[in-house]
Design an enzyme around this catalytic site. Structure first.
Site, PDB file in Angstrom:
ATOM      1  N   GLY A 124      -6.122  -9.774  -3.681  1.00  0.00           N
ATOM      2  CA  GLY A 124      -5.104  -9.464  -2.684  1.00  0.00           C
ATOM      3  C   GLY A 124      -4.874  -7.994  -2.497  1.00  0.00           C
ATOM      4  O   GLY A 124      -5.416  -7.140  -3.195  1.00  0.00           O
ATOM      5  N   GLN A 125      -4.024  -7.734  -1.520  1.00  0.00           N
ATOM      6  CA  GLN A 125      -3.681  -6.372  -1.162  1.00  0.00           C
ATOM      7  C   GLN A 125      -2.157  -6.312  -1.134  1.00  0.00           C
ATOM      8  O   GLN A 125      -1.542  -6.935  -0.297  1.00  0.00           O
ATOM      9  CB  GLN A 125      -4.279  -6.068   0.223  1.00  0.00           C
ATOM     10  N   GLY A 126      -1.569  -5.616  -2.076  1.00  0.00           N
ATOM     11  CA  GLY A 126      -0.098  -5.536  -2.122  1.00  0.00           C
ATOM     12  C   GLY A 126       0.418  -4.399  -1.276  1.00  0.00           C
ATOM     13  O   GLY A 126      -0.355  -3.737  -0.583  1.00  0.00           O
TER      14      GLY A 126
ATOM     15  N   PHE B 229       1.463  -1.586  -2.233  1.00  0.00           N
ATOM     16  CA  PHE B 229       0.968  -0.268  -2.597  1.00  0.00           C
ATOM     17  C   PHE B 229      -0.361  -0.294  -3.330  1.00  0.00           C
ATOM     18  O   PHE B 229      -0.722   0.666  -3.988  1.00  0.00           O
ATOM     19  CB  PHE B 229       2.015   0.530  -3.379  1.00  0.00           C
ATOM     20  N   GLY B 230      -1.122  -1.376  -3.239  1.00  0.00           N
ATOM     21  CA  GLY B 230      -2.429  -1.314  -3.866  1.00  0.00           C
ATOM     22  C   GLY B 230      -3.126  -2.647  -3.936  1.00  0.00           C
ATOM     23  O   GLY B 230      -2.577  -3.678  -3.550  1.00  0.00           O
ATOM     24  N   GLU B 231      -4.364  -2.585  -4.429  1.00  0.00           N
ATOM     25  CA  GLU B 231      -5.156  -3.807  -4.539  1.00  0.00           C
ATOM     26  C   GLU B 231      -4.714  -4.621  -5.753  1.00  0.00           C
ATOM     27  O   GLU B 231      -4.199  -4.077  -6.714  1.00  0.00           O
ATOM     28  CB  GLU B 231      -6.633  -3.457  -4.732  1.00  0.00           C
ATOM     29  N   VAL B 232      -4.964  -5.930  -5.666  1.00  0.00           N
ATOM     30  CA  VAL B 232      -4.657  -6.811  -6.786  1.00  0.00           C
ATOM     31  C   VAL B 232      -5.936  -7.496  -7.255  1.00  0.00           C
ATOM     32  O   VAL B 232      -6.721  -7.978  -6.438  1.00  0.00           O
ATOM     33  CB  VAL B 232      -3.617  -7.877  -6.378  1.00  0.00           C
TER      34      VAL B 232
ATOM     35  N   LYS C  26      -2.427  -5.060 -10.706  1.00  0.00           N
ATOM     36  CA  LYS C  26      -2.089  -4.432  -9.432  1.00  0.00           C
ATOM     37  C   LYS C  26      -2.278  -2.935  -9.583  1.00  0.00           C
ATOM     38  O   LYS C  26      -1.608  -2.291 -10.383  1.00  0.00           O
ATOM     39  CB  LYS C  26      -0.644  -4.769  -9.097  1.00  0.00           C
TER      40      LYS C  26
ATOM     41  N   ASP D  79      11.094  -8.427   1.185  1.00  0.00           N
ATOM     42  CA  ASP D  79       9.798  -8.774   1.770  1.00  0.00           C
ATOM     43  C   ASP D  79       9.489 -10.244   1.534  1.00  0.00           C
ATOM     44  O   ASP D  79       8.417 -10.595   1.046  1.00  0.00           O
ATOM     45  CB  ASP D  79       8.691  -7.878   1.213  1.00  0.00           C
TER      46      ASP D  79
END
Lengths: 369, 282
Positions: free
Chosen positions: A25-27, A29-32, A47, A148
């Site tokens: 995933g893509q959070g 503030f960054g990739e997961v 993360k 969110d």
């Protein structure tokens, strides 16, 4: 003599103790990544803290997430296990990267809903909503707003435990008792889940903004796709009006204080059709009633977490029932990021991956057992 | 954000004991006496306070920055990272953590330069040698070293609660100032904030001649601990009496253990040239 790169800072562990398995995933503030502890074999989600905006140093969103999750410990909030770093080496120009290490959850709700093979019974939907509201009740009583809420940020373990996740936009709030209005940013919450007060420019908001999102997610449990998919803020308000009725001082006495309310042309004389429009999908009267209370236009009248948990929906038959058994029929991990785009594709505030060629379709679901 | 002190990293990881502190300071104490070390720490706390005031941040931010600073050097020698760089870095991080907002890079550096020139000329004759990238890098080390334990509890909030309970508003300004002063001692590393608040309140009672004996007696707290804290703070006041910063600080700064190279330079890129770097490696 010791140079900084030779110094040992033994407090954050090296991220190398985990073996990265796949990007999931893509959070905010960054990739997961999905990863496994090399020693204990426990699965975790890593993360990565992206240092994109170099001007602000360590990103404030990451600081908030760390600080908030170190404080919040609840069965319905994702558990932050630790913070790791990569070693500074010549290859990364002596800049180490920070990773937040979370317990691994097999699915997210958006992923589950986009898979038509996953079917929820009424009791199972009740369990999902009960856990979601319980998580919200807990964070709100700790004076934290999620900001969110959306199906992709609701994680579910293979045993059916629900966890609120992605606190990258979350922040602490204070009950305003000195007459000084708060001035938080209103550019939060993915558009489709954004409540009317934020769309009208409110900056002194509270927990009710997350309750609206909970309502949108609840409806989605039956409709299987987000119920109001606007592409602009104006359009989103129109869609809200079409479902929840016109925004007037009669249903929302305070609404005149918003400059946008007087400026914006919104459909007038629209009847409230929450129950009518959704009864095609939802047969249960209690469900419709709770949904109606969550999707209340006036935030001061919107139901809060505590009262929502007391709603008859959860206390009449069929009672909430565990999800573990249903989920055990699905041996693939389901994340929105890995799933093909749902109806209508990407919303303005969420980046969905471009659909990949069909040949790699089966890799979108990553085997977990 | 509420949170529970007893479950926090502040209580669980960052209440240290006296022996810990002494042990960790061994390297620095080979070069400096205990008293000289304390004087340097007072000096840097003043520096952080002045920078914070000049930036107009809340006292909460200054207090958090000061504790971050103390935490770093409670675990590391002064020669690990130049405290002159660590001080603005702590303010920079604390401002974000305490939701005061991000201080812009240029404002941080230029304000710090102004503070150094106008208030600390006697200590630093040269220009501030660091730039923004050094601050960002230093922030990384600070975060790492604290294991990202960011949330701090300060004595200010318990103090206001005790004073409300006691019903003696007039004690607030003095106790508040004593708490500010206590940031120049080790008490914030050694004792939980509610005890520090009580000790400062107790001192204020004595100074202003208020009799609060019965109120304290009913608290059922460990009065010995409160007296220990009081002794730390009194020792600070004694030390300050004999500490002529303007006269002494240059000598102290000269003797302070220093890093051999500045923090951000990977071996081959140092402006001092490769030769010197490789020599120090051998």
């Amino acid at each position: 003599m010791s140079k900084i790169e030779d110094l040992e800072f033994p407090y954050c562990q090296d991220v190398n103790k985990y073996e990265k398995l796949a990007k999931i995933g893509q959070g905010t503030f960054g990739e997961v990544f999905k990863a496994r502890d090399r020693k204990t074999k426990t699965l975790v989600a890593l993360k990565k803290v992206l240092m994109e905006n170099e001007k602000e140093g360590f990103p404030i969103t990451a600081l908030r997430e760390i600080k908030i999750l170190q404080l919040l410990k609840n069965e319905n909030v994702v558990n932050l296990i630790e913070i790791c770093r990569s070693k500074a080496t010549p290859y990364n120009r002596f800049k180490s990267t920070f990773y937040l290490v979370f317990e691994f959850c097999e699915h997210d709700l958006a992923g589950l809903l986009s898979n038509s093979n996953v079917k929820f019974t009424l009791g199972e939907i009740k369990k999902v909503m009960q856990q979601l509201l319980n998580g919200l009740y807990y964070i709100h009583s700790n004076k934290v707003l999620h900001r969110d809420m959306k199906a992709a940020n609701i994680l579910i373990t293979k045993s059916g435990q629900l966890k609120l996740a992605d606190f990258g936009l979350a922040r602490a709030f204070s009950i305003n008792n000195k007459g000084q209005p708060m001035r938080y940013t209103n550019r939060v919450v993915t558009l489709w889940y954004r409540p009317p007060e934020l769309l009208l420019g409110e900056r002194d908001y509270g927990p009710a903004i997350d309750m609206w999102g909970a309502g949108c997610i609840m409806a989605e449990m039956w409709t299987r796709s987000p119920i109001m998919q606007g592409d602009t803020e104006q359009r989103q308000l129109q869609l809200i009006t079409q479902l929840c009725g016109s925004i007037t001082t009669k249903v929302w006495p305070d609404v005149e204080k918003y400059e946008l309310y007087t400026k914006m042309e919104l459909p007038k004389d629209q009847k409230r059709k929450v129950k009518d429009r959704l009864k095609a999908y939802i047969k249960d009267q209690y469900a419709l009633d709770l949904l109606d209370k969550l999707l209340t236009l006036d935030p001061t009248k919107r139901i809060d977490g505590d009262r929502a948990l007391d709603h008859d929906f959860f206390w009449t038959d069929p009672r909430p029932c565990e999800l573990g058994k249903m989920l055990s029929q699905h041996t693939m991990s389901m994340f929105e990021y890995l799933a093909p785009p749902r109806r209508r594709g990407a919303g303005p505030h969420q980046q969905q991956p471009v659909a990949k060629p069909a040949a790699s379709m089966d890799q979108h679901f990553d085997r977990i057992f | 954000m509420a949170g529970n002190f007893w479950q926090s990293s502040h209580y669980q990881q960052w209440i240290l004991d006296r022996q810990d502190l002494t042990r960790e300071r061994q390297i620095d104490l080979k070069v400096l006496t205990e008293e000289e070390y304390q004087k340097l720490m007072i000096f840097y706390a003043n520096l952080i306070q002045s920078l914070g005031e000049q930036l107009k941040v809340r006292q909460q931010v200054i207090a958090t920055a000061t504790v971050y600073f103390k935490r770093f050097y409670a675990r590391n020698s002064l020669r690990c990272i130049d405290p002159l760089l660590m001080a603005p870095t702590c303010i920079f991080l604390a401002s974000k953590v305490e939701e005061f907002g991000v201080i812009s890079n240029s404002r941080l550096i230029s304000t710090f330069q102004t503070v150094l020139k106008t208030k600390f000329q006697h200590a630093f004759q040269q220009e501030f040698p660091y730039r923004v990238n050094h601050v960002h890098e230093c922030e990384f080390f600070l975060l790492e070293m604290m294991d990202c334990s960011l949330v701090l509890y300060h004595p200010y909030r318990p103090l206001t609660q005790y004073i409300a309970d006691l019903g003696q508003e007039e004690l607030l300004p003095l106790s508040w100032r004593i708490i500010n002063d206590s940031l120049r001692t080790d008490v914030c590393l050694l004792y939980p904030p509610y005890l520090i608040a009580l000790a400062c309140l107790h001192m204020a009672c004595v100074i202003q001649g208020k009799d609060c004996k019965t109120w304290f007696a009913e608290l059922s707290v460990d009065m010995d601990k409160i007296l220990e804290i009081t002794r730390h703070i009194l020792a600070l006041y004694d030390l300050c009496k004999s500490f002529d910063e303007k006269k002494e600080i240059s000598t102290l700064l000269n003797r302070m253990p220093k890093p051999k190279t500045s923090p951000s330079r990977p071996p081959s890129q140092g402006p001092n040239g490769d030769g010197q770097e490789s020599q120090s490696r051998q």
